[in-house]
Design a protein around this motif. Structure first.
Motif, mmCIF file in Angstrom:
data_model
loop_
_atom_site.group_PDB
_atom_site.id
_atom_site.type_symbol
_atom_site.label_atom_id
_atom_site.label_comp_id
_atom_site.label_asym_id
_atom_site.label_seq_id
_atom_site.Cartn_x
_atom_site.Cartn_y
_atom_site.Cartn_z
ATOM 1 N N VAL A 122 0.844 -1.201 0.000
ATOM 2 C CA VAL A 122 0.000 0.000 0.000
ATOM 3 C C VAL A 122 0.879 1.251 0.000
ATOM 4 N N ASP A 123 1.892 1.261 0.865
ATOM 5 C CA ASP A 123 2.798 2.413 0.937
ATOM 6 C C ASP A 123 3.536 2.642 -0.378
ATOM 7 N N ALA A 124 3.943 1.557 -1.047
ATOM 8 C CA ALA A 124 4.660 1.687 -2.323
ATOM 9 C C ALA A 124 3.768 2.321 -3.384
ATOM 10 N N ASP A 125 2.522 1.866 -3.464
ATOM 11 C CA ASP A 125 1.591 2.461 -4.427
ATOM 12 C C ASP A 125 1.394 3.941 -4.125
ATOM 13 N N GLN A 126 1.158 4.248 -2.868
ATOM 14 C CA GLN A 126 0.895 5.640 -2.490
ATOM 15 C C GLN A 126 2.105 6.522 -2.801
ATOM 16 N N ALA A 127 3.305 6.032 -2.502
ATOM 17 C CA ALA A 127 4.519 6.804 -2.783
ATOM 18 C C ALA A 127 4.693 7.024 -4.284
ATOM 19 N N GLU A 128 4.434 5.987 -5.076
ATOM 20 C CA GLU A 128 4.548 6.142 -6.529
ATOM 21 C C GLU A 128 3.528 7.154 -7.038
ATOM 22 N N LYS A 133 2.203 9.676 -5.393
ATOM 23 C CA LYS A 133 2.651 11.023 -5.024
ATOM 24 C C LYS A 133 3.778 11.495 -5.936
ATOM 25 N N ALA A 134 4.677 10.574 -6.282
ATOM 26 C CA ALA A 134 5.821 10.928 -7.127
ATOM 27 C C ALA A 134 5.402 11.379 -8.523
ATOM 28 N N ILE A 135 4.280 10.868 -9.011
ATOM 29 C CA ILE A 135 3.840 11.263 -10.353
ATOM 30 C C ILE A 135 2.754 12.335 -10.315
ATOM 31 N N GLY A 136 2.470 12.858 -9.118
ATOM 32 C CA GLY A 136 1.565 13.987 -9.012
ATOM 33 C C GLY A 136 0.116 13.667 -8.684
ATOM 34 N N VAL A 137 -0.165 12.432 -8.278
ATOM 35 C CA VAL A 137 -1.524 12.096 -7.873
ATOM 36 C C VAL A 137 -1.811 12.820 -6.558
ATOM 37 N N GLY A 188 -5.474 13.169 -5.621
ATOM 38 C CA GLY A 188 -6.813 12.754 -5.239
ATOM 39 C C GLY A 188 -7.242 11.554 -6.053
ATOM 40 N N THR A 189 -8.427 11.053 -5.737
ATOM 41 C CA THR A 189 -8.918 9.866 -6.426
ATOM 42 C C THR A 189 -10.316 10.111 -6.982
ATOM 43 N N PRO A 190 -10.650 9.453 -8.070
ATOM 44 C CA PRO A 190 -9.781 8.607 -8.886
ATOM 45 C C PRO A 190 -8.890 9.451 -9.796
ATOM 46 N N THR A 191 -7.704 8.951 -10.040
ATOM 47 C CA THR A 191 -6.796 9.540 -11.012
ATOM 48 C C THR A 191 -6.370 8.420 -11.950
ATOM 49 N N TYR A 192 -6.374 8.714 -13.235
ATOM 50 C CA TYR A 192 -6.027 7.727 -14.247
ATOM 51 C C TYR A 192 -4.698 8.122 -14.870
ATOM 52 N N VAL A 193 -3.879 7.106 -15.178
ATOM 53 C CA VAL A 193 -2.635 7.361 -15.897
ATOM 54 C C VAL A 193 -2.549 6.349 -17.037
ATOM 55 N N ILE A 194 -2.453 6.894 -18.252
ATOM 56 C CA ILE A 194 -2.289 6.068 -19.448
ATOM 57 C C ILE A 194 -1.423 6.841 -20.431
ATOM 58 N N ALA A 195 -0.505 6.130 -21.047
ATOM 59 C CA ALA A 195 0.389 6.722 -22.048
ATOM 60 C C ALA A 195 1.126 7.940 -21.486
ATOM 61 N N GLY A 196 1.463 7.875 -20.212
ATOM 62 C CA GLY A 196 2.196 8.968 -19.574
ATOM 63 C C GLY A 196 1.355 10.180 -19.242
ATOM 64 N N GLU A 197 0.060 10.126 -19.509
ATOM 65 C CA GLU A 197 -0.827 11.259 -19.227
ATOM 66 C C GLU A 197 -1.648 10.978 -17.976
ATOM 67 N N ARG A 198 -1.673 11.947 -17.083
ATOM 68 C CA ARG A 198 -2.441 11.847 -15.833
ATOM 69 C C ARG A 198 -3.762 12.595 -15.997
ATOM 70 N N LEU A 199 -4.858 11.909 -15.692
ATOM 71 C CA LEU A 199 -6.193 12.485 -15.818
ATOM 72 C C LEU A 199 -6.863 12.442 -14.453
ATOM 73 N N ASP A 200 -7.226 13.587 -13.933
ATOM 74 C CA ASP A 200 -7.784 13.697 -12.588
ATOM 75 C C ASP A 200 -9.295 13.553 -12.622
ATOM 76 N N GLY A 201 -9.779 12.434 -12.101
ATOM 77 C CA GLY A 201 -11.213 12.193 -12.061
ATOM 78 C C GLY A 201 -11.867 12.669 -10.784
ATOM 79 N N GLY A 202 -11.078 13.123 -9.817
ATOM 80 C CA GLY A 202 -11.631 13.592 -8.553
ATOM 81 C C GLY A 202 -12.382 14.905 -8.707
ATOM 82 N N LYS A 203 -11.996 15.695 -9.702
ATOM 83 C CA LYS A 203 -12.668 16.971 -9.934
ATOM 84 C C LYS A 203 -13.935 16.757 -10.749
ATOM 85 N N SER A 204 -13.812 15.930 -11.804
ATOM 86 C CA SER A 204 -14.965 15.639 -12.651
ATOM 87 C C SER A 204 -14.641 14.420 -13.512
ATOM 88 N N GLN A 205 -15.629 13.561 -13.701
ATOM 89 C CA GLN A 205 -15.478 12.409 -14.586
ATOM 90 C C GLN A 205 -15.831 12.784 -16.024
#
Length: 171
Positions: free
Chosen positions: A123-129, A131-135, A137-154
């Motif tokens: 759990v700690d490893a996931d959370q640290a990773e 944070k390192a990539i800028g997550v 809040g949740t949900p946050t999606y990462v695909i093809a190096g792009e981070r998409l924040d779903g916590g603000k709006s889906q």
């Protein structure tokens, strides 16, 4: 490496940074189901732990999910807990054990895992990773190096994920 292993190693990955007490993550499951239906095994969808401090039982839920994976039923467990986010907030770890029992998992082993902390590092490893990539809040999606924040709006996120996945898959 056989052909199946090679294709599995090269299939695109969608990381879904999630926490199991998050109502937004619960609502996001309809998009995850639609993506699974559209892409099947051609897109790997991985749930990653990002427990938020404001949710009292999120960290325990993440550990319980790891135990469910250890017992061979992680995805069903995560979905079942997400369907009960309000109940989890009100009744706590009791809900985590109930869900394990309902799914036919070893609920005593869940209780032990929550006490002995055997899944803390995962759990700690996931959370640290995350944070390192800028997550943040949740949900946050990462695909093809792009981070998409779903916590603000889906709104529009599934379409953006499909566009990126289609590009990776050459569709």
């Amino acid at each position: 490496m056989d052909e199946n292993a090679a294709s599995e190693a090269t299939r695109p990955v969608l990381d879904v940074w999630c926490e199991l007490q998050c109502p937004d993550c619960h609502r996001a499951m309809s998009d995850v189901h639609a993506l699974r239906e559209r892409y099947g095994d051609t897109l790997e969808i991985r749930f990653r732990h990002f427990p938020l401090e404001r949710h009292k039982y999120a960290y325990a839920a993440a550990q319980a999910a790891e135990e469910a994976y250890a017992q061979g039923n992680g995805p069903a467990y995560e979905e079942a807990v997400l369907a009960r986010t309000r109940d989890l907030g009100e009744r706590g770890e009791e809900v985590l054990i109930e869900v394990a029992r309902e799914l036919g998992l070893d609920s005593e082993e869940f209780e032990t895992a929550l006490i002995d902390g055997r899944h803390l590092l995962a759990v700690d490893a996931d959370q640290a990773e995350g944070k390192a990539i800028g997550v943040t809040g949740t949900p946050t999606y990462v695909i093809a190096g792009e981070r998409l924040d779903g916590g603000k709006s889906q709104e529009g996120l599934r379409e953006r994920i499909e566009s990126l996945a289609d590009g990776l898959l050459g569709r």
